[in-house]
Motif scaffolding. Structure first.
Motif, PDB file in Angstrom:
ATOM      1  N   PRO A 131       0.827  -1.214   0.000  1.00 15.68           N
ATOM      2  CA  PRO A 131       0.000   0.000   0.000  1.00 15.68           C
ATOM      3  C   PRO A 131       0.861   1.264   0.000  1.00 15.68           C
ATOM      4  CG  PRO A 131      -0.885  -1.599   1.534  1.00 15.68           C
ATOM      5  CD  PRO A 131       0.430  -2.151   1.069  1.00 15.68           C
ATOM      6  N   GLY A 132       0.447   2.242  -0.784  1.00 15.07           N
ATOM      7  CA  GLY A 132       1.177   3.498  -0.875  1.00 15.07           C
ATOM      8  C   GLY A 132       2.224   3.532  -1.967  1.00 15.07           C
ATOM      9  N   ALA A 133       2.478   2.405  -2.609  1.00 13.18           N
ATOM     10  CA  ALA A 133       3.475   2.364  -3.683  1.00 13.18           C
ATOM     11  C   ALA A 133       2.993   3.192  -4.868  1.00 13.18           C
ATOM     12  CB  ALA A 133       3.738   0.927  -4.116  1.00 13.18           C
ATOM     13  N   THR A 134       3.947   3.790  -5.580  1.00 12.68           N
ATOM     14  CA  THR A 134       3.618   4.649  -6.718  1.00 12.68           C
ATOM     15  C   THR A 134       3.595   3.853  -8.017  1.00 12.68           C
ATOM     16  OG1 THR A 134       5.960   5.244  -6.872  1.00 12.68           O
ATOM     17  CG2 THR A 134       4.517   6.755  -5.683  1.00 12.68           C
ATOM     18  N   VAL A 135       2.541   4.054  -8.798  1.00  5.04           N
ATOM     19  CA  VAL A 135       2.401   3.438 -10.111  1.00  5.04           C
ATOM     20  C   VAL A 135       2.210   4.555 -11.128  1.00  5.04           C
ATOM     21  CG1 VAL A 135       1.032   1.908 -11.582  1.00  5.04           C
ATOM     22  CG2 VAL A 135       1.355   1.353  -9.155  1.00  5.04           C
ATOM     23  N   LEU A 136       3.051   4.577 -12.142  1.00 10.04           N
ATOM     24  CA  LEU A 136       2.955   5.595 -13.183  1.00 10.04           C
ATOM     25  C   LEU A 136       2.619   4.935 -14.515  1.00 10.04           C
ATOM     26  CD1 LEU A 136       3.352   8.510 -14.272  1.00 10.04           C
ATOM     27  CD2 LEU A 136       5.738   7.875 -14.706  1.00 10.04           C
ATOM     28  N   VAL A 137       1.532   5.393 -15.138  1.00  9.69           N
ATOM     29  CA  VAL A 137       1.165   4.946 -16.480  1.00  9.69           C
ATOM     30  C   VAL A 137       1.615   6.026 -17.453  1.00  9.69           C
ATOM     31  CG1 VAL A 137      -0.700   4.292 -18.025  1.00  9.69           C
ATOM     32  CG2 VAL A 137      -0.825   3.674 -15.600  1.00  9.69           C
ATOM     33  N   VAL A 138       2.440   5.650 -18.419  1.00  4.76           N
ATOM     34  CA  VAL A 138       2.957   6.595 -19.405  1.00  4.76           C
ATOM     35  C   VAL A 138       2.150   6.455 -20.689  1.00  4.76           C
ATOM     36  CG1 VAL A 138       4.959   7.331 -20.741  1.00  4.76           C
ATOM     37  CG2 VAL A 138       5.259   6.474 -18.402  1.00  4.76           C
ATOM     38  N   GLY A 139       1.531   7.543 -21.123  1.00  6.92           N
ATOM     39  CA  GLY A 139       0.725   7.533 -22.338  1.00  6.92           C
ATOM     40  C   GLY A 139      -0.656   8.079 -22.074  1.00  6.92           C
TER      41      GLY A 139
END
Length: 383
Positions: A144-152
């Motif tokens: 929990p709290g981890a960062t997820v980045l979607v590019v596009g």
């Protein structure tokens, strides 16, 4: 001898083309072979759901084409010799050569722009089932709290970001785009899009040109850092390099250049459909890579090929658009009506009703593949 038709790829375009050809042509005159690396049809428009933790129904190709006369070959395509009329394959029996009289090339596309430093090593794609399952496993490992980045900032990126954020509200999800997110949508649709981003807690980074991907962050061209314990890369798609290695006329991006009947402009015994083909749409603009164009391209290619083989008039149709549909999790969506030239209109449906429309469209696309020979009356013609 029977006329040998080989279809490469069983995505939406290839699967529909093979089934429609089986419906149009008499099996005593033609031999249709469908080559695919996997034994199942994959609903590519639902891969964000698979990555988000949902299970998709299994659709074995052997069941879809039972009784149709279509021969299935499970193998990887390694080469195409468009001058000699052969395809190189690698399967369970090793390397072999498959001859054809007519080829329908539908090998689709993969994640693009992975030449950005670090993207291939650290980013997860979403262009195939294996990619989606790897992403699903990685998401399950995040605390929990981890960062997820979607590019596009296109449709795939929007659907991935909202699906992940809804499925895992304990994660810090963000979306980065080189330009505007959902730039092809109208004002009403974009307003709703940002309302949903806010509700799901998705942070949006527009005008963020990603220059480097690292293990736990990305760096933009301006030097700005965006934290990303996990990076999902959806910034464009690239076609398989096989066509570019042939004598077929291709675009600078490797797509096979075709005429209005989806026939290669350089090799009349080759047709190309789906993401692998460069065809003109309304206004002379190239049709975009999408499921929305894959199906009508397959219809056009199959009907044109069948007409030529049986001595009938080749149909003349210009493929256009009707709408853009974007899932925003399981309970929301944007249905944006567009012109045939893919320009946004003022007609927009959002929320739960929009989600029902999107589900109806996705289910319809899967049905058209699951019933490949029931899309039109039986009109098999002899050669």
């Amino acid at each position: 001898m029977k006329h040998r038709i080989v279809v490469l790829g069983a995505g939406y375009a290839g699967a529909i083309a093979a089934g429609r050809l089986a419906r149009r042509l008499h099996r005593d005159d033609v031999e249709i072979t469908l080559v695919n690396a996997e034994t199942e049809f994959v609903e590519r428009v639902r891969l964000h759901q698979l990555a988000g933790g949902q299970d998709l129904p299994s659709r074995p190709l052997r069941d879809l084409y039972a009784g149709t006369g279509v021969r299935l070959r499970t193998a990887w395509v390694t080469s195409v010799d468009a001058d000699r009329g052969t395809v190189g394959l690698t399967g369970e029996q090793g390397a072999e050569t498959l001859p054809y009289d007519t080829l329908v090339y539908a090998l689709g596309s993969t994640a693009g722009a992975l030449d950005v430093p670090g993207a291939a090593e650290h980013a997860h794609g979403l262009s195939g089932k294996r990619d989606a399952l790897r992403l699903r496993a990685r998401l399950a490992e995040l605390e929990p709290g981890a960062t997820v980045l979607v590019v596009g900032g296109g449709l795939t990126g929007i659907e991935a970001a909202t699906e992940i954020a809804e499925a895992r509200p304990d994660l810090d999800v963000s979306l980065a785009a080189r330009d505007a997110v959902g730039g092809g949508l109208g004002e009403k649709a974009r307003r709703h899009l940002y309302t949903v981003f806010g509700r799901l807690g998705v942070t949006v980074h527009e005008n963020a040109d990603i220059a480097r991907v690292e293990a736990h962050r990305v760096v933009t061209g301006e030097g700005r850092e965006i934290p990303a314990r996990l990076t999902v890369w959806t910034a464009g798609f690239a076609v398989h390099p096989i066509a570019a290695a042939t004598t077929l006329e291709v675009s600078d991006t490797g797509r096979i250049v075709v005429d209005a009947s989806m026939r290669s402009v350089s090799h009349p015994d080759v047709y190309a459909v789906g993401d692998a083909a460069l065809a003109e749409g309304p206004g002379g603009r190239p049709l975009r890579m999408s499921c929305a164009t894959a199906s009508p391209m397959a219809w056009q290619a199959a009907d044109s090929l069948a007409a030529r083989l049986t001595g009938r008039k080749v149909p003349e149709n210009t493929i256009g658009y009707a709408a853009q549909c974007i899932s925003l999790g399981r309970r929301d969506a944007v249905f944006q009506k567009v012109t045939r030239a893919d320009e946004a209109t003022s007609t927009v449906v959002t929320g739960r009703f929009g989600a029902r429309i999107k589900e109806f469209i996705c289910s319809g696309a899967a049905w058209s593949v699951s019933h490949p020979t029931m899309l039109l009356p039986s009109r098999r013609r002899r050669l």
